[in-house]
Design a protein around this motif. Sequence first.
Motif, mmCIF file in Angstrom:
data_model
loop_
_atom_site.group_PDB
_atom_site.id
_atom_site.type_symbol
_atom_site.label_atom_id
_atom_site.label_comp_id
_atom_site.label_asym_id
_atom_site.label_seq_id
_atom_site.Cartn_x
_atom_site.Cartn_y
_atom_site.Cartn_z
ATOM 1 N N ASN A 56 28.449 81.151 52.506
ATOM 2 C CA ASN A 56 28.309 80.051 53.402
ATOM 3 C C ASN A 56 27.704 79.044 52.631
ATOM 4 O OD1 ASN A 56 27.843 77.866 54.988
ATOM 5 N ND2 ASN A 56 28.224 79.048 56.660
ATOM 6 N N THR A 85 27.298 75.838 52.723
ATOM 7 C CA THR A 85 26.602 74.784 53.699
ATOM 8 C C THR A 85 25.029 75.443 53.833
ATOM 9 O OG1 THR A 85 28.410 74.325 55.009
ATOM 10 C CG2 THR A 85 26.340 73.483 55.707
ATOM 11 N N VAL A 86 25.003 76.809 53.988
ATOM 12 C CA VAL A 86 23.851 77.427 54.162
ATOM 13 C C VAL A 86 23.146 77.406 52.630
ATOM 14 C CG1 VAL A 86 22.780 79.456 54.537
ATOM 15 C CG2 VAL A 86 24.238 78.680 56.265
HETATM 16 C C1 LIG Z 1 28.288 77.795 57.558
HETATM 17 O O1 LIG Z 1 26.772 77.447 58.343
HETATM 18 C C2 LIG Z 1 26.867 76.361 58.856
HETATM 19 C C3 LIG Z 1 25.635 75.830 59.312
HETATM 20 O O2 LIG Z 1 24.798 76.964 59.761
HETATM 21 C C4 LIG Z 1 27.755 76.627 60.274
HETATM 22 O O3 LIG Z 1 27.813 75.468 61.232
HETATM 23 C C5 LIG Z 1 28.970 76.998 59.535
HETATM 24 O O4 LIG Z 1 29.921 77.383 60.902
HETATM 25 C C6 LIG Z 1 29.134 77.984 58.876
HETATM 26 N N1 LIG Z 1 30.478 78.447 58.240
HETATM 27 C C7 LIG Z 1 31.134 79.796 58.538
HETATM 28 C C8 LIG Z 1 32.324 79.746 57.878
HETATM 29 O O5 LIG Z 1 30.496 80.420 58.885
#
Ligand SMILES: *[C@@H]1O[C@H](CO)[C@@H](O)[C@H](O)[C@H]1NC(C)=O
Length: 447
Positions: A292, A294-295
């Motif tokens: 992920n 974002t993480v």
């Molecule tokens: C990635 O992590 C973010 C933050 O925790 C979350 O909002 C998002 O749904 C995640 N994306 C996926 C594809 O899991």
Amino acid sequence: MKQFSPFLLLSFASANELAMKPPMGWRSWNLFGENVSQSLLESIMDHMVSRTRSVDGVPTSLCDLGYCDVGLDDNWQACGSYSDSHIPLNFHDEEGTPQINFDLFPDMKSMTDYAHSLGLTAGWYGNNCICREHFTHDRRFYEGDVKMFIDLGFDGWKLDGCGSKLDLQLYDELLTAAGVEAVVENCHWGMRIAPPFEPTLDWCPWNFFRTSGDVRANYASIMGNLKSTYKYADSLLSRPGCWSYPDMLEVGCSDGPGGDIDKGLTSEESRSHFGAWSIISSPLVLGMDVRNATVMDAVWDVVANKEAIAINQAWYGHAGGPFKSSTDRFTTLSDVNPAEVDSGVLKHRGLKEYEEALKETGSFRTPDWQYLYKPLSDDGSKFAVLLMNSRDEAADLVLDFTDIPNFKGGQVSVRDVWERKDVGDFEGSMTVNVKSHDAAFFTVSVV
Ligand SMILES: *[C@@H]1O[C@H](CO)[C@@H](O)[C@H](O)[C@H]1NC(C)=O
Ligand SMILES: *[C@@H]1O[C@H](CO)[C@@H](O)[C@H](O)[C@H]1NC(C)=O
């Protein structure tokens, strides 16, 4: 300060010479809980070696930084696949062979081959909690586990504390007899079939050992588990090849199997957590979703901090621990309802100190502030220091250098580990403003 003497290693019972530095890697439980599969694990492996991010302008993978072991946790087994009146819900057959859930893991050997092809090692998981076995502790079940561990090509093993196979000495003997070297995590929280329940100075048939119940993604849990390691550092029972371990990292994890208790850490709490695990020489086992972006963007600067990792991996006779803390205790965790801990999925995992503390007070009490250190030289001239502020507001923390155990004295040069910048030279003390739940991380070197 007591120092660990390397000659003690001569009488060290563990035959393997693995994990001479704290192991580093990734394991599935903290975020994915029971939702594991071969395809998940293989895609995590891809991301452990991908160089999509940089350190100092150089494309760098997590494995380049040292996180090269990818470990499976619970729920790979075909629960209840073998059953009779003596061994209900067993997943070993009568001969002691564990049964894999082939829907989730169609070919585990190809999964470990895949790890090896990427330059990773692969960790297995035993003495399971989901579908744990209460009666299967005959020798043939240990032998079946060890045979399958070898046949499947795993390199390391987390041996959990839920089932009845608590004889790590026997696992060690069987592995040694088979000529196999494996990094073994003792996840028995001090339980065995017979004493000693904890490592001694000359006995430790595993490479790292859990000191607490499961960690969860909230600050109080982090602080409680951290504290559980302190006695091992000062008694020199956390040392090369036999590290004390307050559980996997929760950096970048939220909404894991703990439900509301896994609310996640702020950026300040994440670096306090990573800094603390680094300075006490804990194995660094990531748990976040490395796929992920974002993480990964949010935690990269913390988990890819080479200076923090170097402090974790250094060894100068003491694993690292507290040297000063406030007498005032700060009560935290008021936002978690103890009933949730009692009734939740976590119950069967035995949260020990954390759970007991919750029951007693509905909260976990931790010092307002505490200072941790780890020596980075043999002669008292270099140390890492972590100044932790557990209060709800920022605080000015004063570090008197002479409080650091074994400090040889004199003028020091201070470097900020998080910023990776020199701060300047000091004599006597320095004062630093630390945000709520944050931790200042320095190296202190006599000039
Ligand atoms: C990635 O992590 C973010 C933050 O925790 C979350 O909002 C998002 O749904 C995640 N994306 C996926 C594809 O899991
Ligand atoms: C596992 O998957 C189930 C079903 O999709 C979901 O309800 C549960 O929250 C997941 N558990 C974790 C820890 O992600």
